[in-house]
Design a protein around this motif. Structure first.
Motif, mmCIF file in Angstrom:
data_model
loop_
_atom_site.group_PDB
_atom_site.id
_atom_site.type_symbol
_atom_site.label_atom_id
_atom_site.label_comp_id
_atom_site.label_asym_id
_atom_site.label_seq_id
_atom_site.Cartn_x
_atom_site.Cartn_y
_atom_site.Cartn_z
ATOM 1 N N VAL A 112 0.862 -1.170 0.000
ATOM 2 C CA VAL A 112 0.000 0.000 0.000
ATOM 3 C C VAL A 112 0.897 1.217 0.000
ATOM 4 O O VAL A 112 1.758 1.359 0.870
ATOM 5 C CB VAL A 112 -0.940 0.025 1.229
ATOM 6 C CG1 VAL A 112 -1.833 1.266 1.176
ATOM 7 C CG2 VAL A 112 -1.767 -1.241 1.278
ATOM 8 N N ASP A 119 -4.159 6.977 -0.830
ATOM 9 C CA ASP A 119 -3.445 5.715 -0.745
ATOM 10 C C ASP A 119 -3.814 4.863 -1.945
ATOM 11 O O ASP A 119 -4.893 4.988 -2.500
ATOM 12 C CB ASP A 119 -3.865 4.938 0.515
ATOM 13 C CG ASP A 119 -3.780 5.792 1.752
ATOM 14 O OD1 ASP A 119 -3.004 6.775 1.739
ATOM 15 O OD2 ASP A 119 -4.482 5.469 2.726
ATOM 16 N N VAL A 120 -2.920 3.976 -2.297
ATOM 17 C CA VAL A 120 -3.291 2.988 -3.294
ATOM 18 C C VAL A 120 -2.677 1.647 -2.926
ATOM 19 O O VAL A 120 -1.518 1.561 -2.540
ATOM 20 C CB VAL A 120 -2.867 3.428 -4.725
ATOM 21 C CG1 VAL A 120 -1.377 3.691 -4.812
ATOM 22 C CG2 VAL A 120 -3.298 2.372 -5.752
ATOM 23 N N ALA A 121 -3.517 0.614 -3.007
ATOM 24 C CA ALA A 121 -3.022 -0.730 -2.736
ATOM 25 C C ALA A 121 -2.613 -1.359 -4.053
ATOM 26 O O ALA A 121 -3.355 -1.297 -5.027
ATOM 27 C CB ALA A 121 -4.117 -1.561 -2.084
ATOM 28 N N HIS A 246 3.319 -1.448 3.999
ATOM 29 C CA HIS A 246 2.873 -0.072 3.767
ATOM 30 C C HIS A 246 4.071 0.818 3.520
ATOM 31 O O HIS A 246 4.991 0.864 4.325
ATOM 32 C CB HIS A 246 2.051 0.421 4.963
ATOM 33 C CG HIS A 246 0.802 -0.384 5.138
ATOM 34 N ND1 HIS A 246 -0.437 0.084 4.801
ATOM 35 C CD2 HIS A 246 0.618 -1.665 5.564
ATOM 36 C CE1 HIS A 246 -1.344 -0.866 5.034
ATOM 37 N NE2 HIS A 246 -0.718 -1.944 5.501
ATOM 38 N N ARG A 465 -9.873 1.119 -4.450
ATOM 39 C CA ARG A 465 -10.533 -0.160 -4.249
ATOM 40 C C ARG A 465 -10.384 -0.590 -2.795
ATOM 41 O O ARG A 465 -9.313 -0.463 -2.215
ATOM 42 C CB ARG A 465 -9.853 -1.196 -5.132
ATOM 43 C CG ARG A 465 -10.765 -2.220 -5.690
ATOM 44 C CD ARG A 465 -10.143 -2.802 -6.904
ATOM 45 N NE ARG A 465 -8.858 -3.413 -6.550
ATOM 46 C CZ ARG A 465 -8.473 -4.585 -7.079
ATOM 47 N NH1 ARG A 465 -9.263 -5.210 -7.933
ATOM 48 N NH2 ARG A 465 -7.305 -5.081 -6.788
ATOM 49 N N MET B 1 -9.498 -1.136 3.445
ATOM 50 C CA MET B 1 -8.494 -0.768 4.442
ATOM 51 C C MET B 1 -7.629 0.376 3.994
ATOM 52 O O MET B 1 -6.807 0.853 4.711
ATOM 53 C CB MET B 1 -7.608 -1.951 4.767
ATOM 54 C CG MET B 1 -6.715 -2.379 3.632
ATOM 55 S SD MET B 1 -5.153 -2.982 4.234
ATOM 56 C CE MET B 1 -4.390 -1.491 4.765
ATOM 57 N N THR B 2 -7.813 0.789 2.768
ATOM 58 C CA THR B 2 -6.916 1.812 2.288
ATOM 59 C C THR B 2 -7.531 3.203 2.364
ATOM 60 O O THR B 2 -6.865 4.166 2.064
ATOM 61 C CB THR B 2 -6.523 1.529 0.836
ATOM 62 O OG1 THR B 2 -7.729 1.395 0.087
ATOM 63 C CG2 THR B 2 -5.716 0.265 0.722
#
Lengths: 469, 561
Positions: A112, A119-121, A246, A465, B1-2
């Motif tokens: 992440v 944020d981007v996963a 992260h 997402r 979760m982000t």
């Protein structure tokens, strides 16, 4: 030995002409010293003994490692964030080194990226390219009650099983006695060997104390890192961090790079930077972006360190009967140090067993492996520099975020930005490969598009997402 | 979760200082071997002198000499004690947690023999010319230790002894097979070589009066020992063929023949009893040791008891003599014995033996040796004895006025303790006469370092060296020849490597090597115990140096703020 009877180390190691006339092959009864019992030393020993066995060569290998990796805390740790790429785990398995579950905490599924703009996963782009977390020593100072096994200790036990002797003796220098490297011990004594593999890393001063070495041979350049461990509950860490590493690209002055890695009931915080101090660490940990990614009630373990990180390679990590492997020699920039230890260790062992142990032999059979890493690091440097520029501007940060987010949402056939970020963080692929990716028209087109979008104010950001809740 | 929504208000406040502080400090601790016994001097120091010779640049010979001098500084009898001391130091050694304690006693013996073979003179203190003439009563370990410490400091010393030879119980109480007379002679000679005068065959109190000796000397040390064995307080205990342990051993050690017949019962569980039994066995007799408590309570050195059993001596435990049986002519025929059981502990901490009614039995015997207790001979010294109690001195041996006392005369103990008391008395007297502060005596005040602070992984496991022993089967035939040997120089050099230098710096270099902040700097002239200086300006406080330190010399200090 009186100093008068010793030739200087430089005299002999650089003496290529003379080396032609001498016998530089390992024979039955040859004695090899490995200085340092970390992964580089163990991988080198593993291949050396396996290859020697294959050609029925009877050699003796002494690994000098005064520390025990069975200790919790810094006494038994080799200081790194403890991330290995799944591709390395699989390469090791293919070589017969199968890491048990207690050593490798698999299950990291995504990265992440955290920025102030969002944020981007990033899911692992190719299925096999997952990552694993591990502890180099036996875990943090207070972690002795937790069932985990030290990676470095596991490898050491493995080569011990192959017949290597582990000598708990500190090496304080290498001299040349009668054309053989002579290891000076911490207790003032010492011994001669037919070959010395230096695998002392950069977090021991030994590498800087080797005295006069051939002209283009110098200790690696280093930068500081900061690693500290926090403890919380497994459930809380799972809730907040999930199965992800992260990564933070934040616009804090002097800040370069940081990652937070979940490891069972511990959380490892890794920071890299030239100018790290307590204040910067504190600012980072209290940044709102970081705060929302930090487990509630996580308490700092009494375990932190400021290790050195290898930045620049030794130009010639070898001499007659001496070879530098792992971090002591050539390693990959910022990432995948264990992978580099594996590759350099194997290449050095191959040269020693099948070709010879002169500087010339290492030049011909060891250096190509090192050179590939060096060249790749050059590309990596450019990429990290570009990344640093991009992370320092809000607009480019937004563009990166937008592009990666779009890719992740659409399951695009060619997730350019995601692959790039993934590889940069994991070290899964050579930098050259990553760089090639950035030259792809699709990458440039999408980046331009995202940059344009980022410049338009008020445009609705793409919703990230939700993957792990 | 982000997304931010999922994570609102998760983390608690991150404290200002999140790095835990592990700033190192070099703090010396007391090694446990020294806690066990103070008589081998700086045990860690003399071991380190040899073990670290490669680092300090000493040649082997030079290092051994220095080690001997460190040892002889406090104990002029290393070859002697290396043979007879029960070595409490070893039972304290931290290394017992890993494998076996260091063989300190065997090493002491080696160094003692090294000092004798190389005719090393005892070290003198420098620069003092004292006018005082001190007298010593008794040339045993305590008196000679006192004499040595005074003489080397420049005092004129005269030692009076009632016997024809010096040595006291070391000579007359310990048989030759444990301590050959030549070894004792050689170590006494070193003391005499300093200029100590010896007046033998002179019993103070009878041959010369106490008052005369007191008036002659500016100060007097009484190390008269406990020479008189207590008789057996049972019917028939007085008469022929019943000996006290001290009488019997003194005769044997003087080479006088003693007729004990073929069946000897020795009563007692201390070293004298075991020594007497072993002498009697060498004289050809069948020997039984009778002891009223169990094996665990026997005060004798455990391995000496083992040796005795190996030599064919029988041990009858939990048994006490009731009477000595004699025939019509008064010849000893046997001992009536009563079984004992152990009750609650008595004042000595050992379980009290209680008679078992109706358990009496008889053991045949031709002689009985009672080695149950020894008391001082006070003929002519009664004026010093307060109300029937023997003198109770202060810790430094002083009793008020110009008389000091130490050794077995005060409290029966091992020779090592007697030597310590002689030394402490001398140090105190010297300080008083010179008007100086008493030197750092025993307790250094430093905390003892326990095994949990020793990093055992820094050395490989290894067996301790063992004193070579003459095979049990050959010992009786060998008569009074010594039963044990001295370890070789190579064994000694290997044994010193096993020491962790608990609580001090052995110069292993790990702190220096693993500190990438440059806090440690090598000393130009290192010495055992100190190899690096420490500067914390660049300290990252990770604590690695503290945790890699094998001997627990580095320790964490309070956090810096």
């Amino acid at each position: 030995m009186s100093p008068l009877t010793q030739k200087s180390v430089a005299d002999s190691f650089s003496d290529f002409v003379e080396s032609e006339e001498k016998d530089f092959t390992l024979r039955d009864g040859s004695r090899i010293a490995v200085v340092g019992g970390g992964p580089a030393g163990s991988f080198f020993t593993y291949f050396l003994l396996k290859m020697a066995q294959a050609i029925d060569l009877d050699i003796e290998v002494d690994i000098f490692e005064p520390r025990s990796f069975k200790y919790c805390g810094p006494a038994g740790c080799n200081h790194c964030g403890g991330i290995v790429s799944e591709s390395l785990v699989q390469t090791l398995a293919a070589e017969g080194i199968v890491l048990p579950r207690s050593v490798v905490q698999r299950g990291v599924e995504s990265y992440v990226v955290h920025m102030d703009v969002g944020d981007v996963a990033i899911e692992s782009p190719v299925h096999e390219r997952r990552i694993a977390a591990l502890y180099r020593g036996n875990g943090p100072r207070e972690g002795c009650d937790v069932e985990l096994e030290s990676f470095d200790n596991y490898l050491q036990e493995m080569v011990k099983g192959l017949g290597a002797n582990i000598v708990p003796q500190l090496i304080t220098g290498v001299e040349n006695h009668d054309d053989r490297p002579f290891l000076k011990y911490g207790d003032g004594k010492g011994e001669r060997y037919d070959l010395v593999a230096m695998a002392a890393g950069v977090n021991s001063n030994l590498i800087n104390m080797l005295g006069e070495l051939p002209g283009d041979y110098e200790p690696p350049k280093t930068t500081r890192g900061y690693i500290c461990e926090f403890r919380s509950t497994k459930e809380e860490i799972m809730r907040i961090l999930g199965r992800a590493v992260h990564v933070f690209l934040l616009d804090i002055p002097r800040f370069e790079f940081a990652a937070i890695i979940p490891k069972g009931q511990f959380v490892t915080v890794v920071m890299v930077g030239e100018d790290l101090d307590q204040e910067l660490v504190h600012t980072f940990l209290n940044d709102p972006v970081v705060r929302r990614t930090f487990p509630t009630g996580a308490t700092p373990c009494v375990c932190s360190c400021s290790p050195l990180i290898n930045l620049g390679a030794r130009k010639r990590p070898y001499g007659d009967r001496v070879v530098m492997i792992g971090d002591s020699g050539i390693t990959r920039l910022y990432k995948d140090g264990i992978g580099a230890a594996f590759r350099t260790g194997k290449a050095a062992a191959t040269s020693a067993i099948f070709h010879g142990v002169s500087a010339k032999d290492f030049e011909k059979h060891y250096w190509p492996t090192c050179r590939n890493i060096v060249n790749d690091n050059r590309v990596g440097k450019v990429m990290f520099a570009t990344n640093a520029i991009m992370k320092n501007s809000r607009i480019t940060r937004k563009a990166m975020l937008r592009m990666a987010q779009k890719e992740q949402q659409k399951d695009q056939a060619r997730p350019h930005m995601s692959t790039l970020l993934w590889n940069m963080f994991t070290g899964s692929a050579p930098y050259v490969e990553m760089f090639r990716g950035t030259l792809h028209p699709g990458f440039i087109y999408n980046l331009m598009l995202s940059l344009g979008a980022a410049l338009v104010p008020g445009k609705k950001a793409v919703q990230p997402r939700k993957k792990v809740a | 979760m982000t997304s931010e929504k999922d994570l609102s208000g998760s983390a608690s406040e991150i404290p200002e200082r999140i790095t835990p502080s592990f700033r190192p400090a070099q703090i010396e601790k007391t090694a446990p071997c020294q806690v066990g016994c103070a008589n081998c001097g700086d045990i860690r120091g003399w071991i380190g002198m040899v073990a670290q010779r490669h680092k300090t640049g000493l040649a082997r010979e030079e290092a051994l000499e220095k080690a001997w001098r460190l040892l002889a500084d406090v104990n002029p009898f290393p070859a002697t004690l290396g043979r007879i001391c029960p070595h409490p130091c070893e039972s304290h050694c931290n290394r017992s947690e890993l494998d076996e304690p260091l063989a300190i006693n065997a090493m002491e013996r080696f160094l003692g023999d090294f000092g004798i073979q190389n005719a090393l003179p005892l070290p003198r203190a420098r620069g003092i010319e004292a006018k005082e003439w001190v007298g010593v009563v008794g040339a045993g370990p305590s008196g000679l230790s006192f004499a040595y410490q005074m003489s080397r400091r420049g005092y004129r010393v005269t030692v009076y002894d009632a016997r024809e030879k010096a040595g006291g119980m070391l000579r007359f109480g310990v048989p030759d097979f444990r301590l050959p007379q030549e070894v004792l002679d050689a170590e006494i000679q070193k003391i005499l070589d300093l200029g100590v005068e010896l007046k033998l065959n002179t019993r103070v109190g009878t041959d010369i009066s106490l008052e005369e000796v007191r008036s002659r000397h500016s100060s007097l040390y009484l190390g008269i020992g406990a020479q008189m064995g207590r008789g057996l307080p049972v019917p028939g205990g007085e008469g022929s063929s019943v000996w006290t342990g001290s009488d019997y051993l003194a005769r044997i050690n003087s080479g006088e023949p003693v007729d004990i017949g073929s069946r000897v019962i020795v009563v007692g569980g201390g070293n004298s009893a075991v020594d007497a039994a072993r002498c009697a066995r060498r004289g050809g007799a069948e020997v039984t040791i009778l002891y009223r408590r169990s094996r665990d309570e026997m005060p004798a050195i455990s391995h000496e008891v083992e040796d005795a059993l190996e030599e064919g001596i029988e041990l009858v435990l939990l048994a006490s003599p009731l009477s000595i049986q004699r025939d019509a002519q008064g010849n000893l025929t046997g001992v009536e014995v009563q079984r004992m059981s152990l009750g609650p502990p008595d004042s000595s901490g050992r379980r009290r033996p209680l008679p078992v009614e109706g358990s009496e039995f008889t053991l045949e015997a031709t002689a009985v040796i009672a080695a149950i207790a020894q008391i001082p001979v006070l003929d002519g010294l009664e004026s010093l004895d307060h109300e029937g109690d023997w003198l109770v001195p202060n810790a430094d041996g002083s009793t008020g006025g110009d008389v000091q006392v130490g050794g077995d005369a005060v409290h029966a103990g091992i020779a090592g303790e007697a030597i310590i008391q002689g030394r402490l008395a001398a140090e105190a007297l010297h300080a008083r006469l010179r008007g100086i502060e008493p030197g750092k005596v025993e307790a250094t005040g430093l905390p003892e370092i326990r095994p949990d602070k020793v990093r055992f992984a820094s050395k490989v496991g290894s067996e301790a060296v063992h004193t070579p022993m003459r095979p049990a089967g050959d010992r009786i035939a060998a008569g009074m020849a010594e039963v044990s040997g001295t370890i070789t120089e190579n064994q000694f050099l290997a044994e010193v490597e096993r020491c962790y230098s608990c609580g001090t710096c052995s110069g292993c270099e790990q702190c220096f090597m693993y500190c990438t902040s440059g806090c440690f700097t090598r000393l130009e002239e290192p010495r055992p115990g100190m190899y690096f200086t420490l500067n914390l300006d660049q300290c990252k406080e990770c604590g690695k140096c503290i945790e890699v330190c094998p001997g627990g010399f580095l320790q964490a200090t309070a956090p810096s703020v």
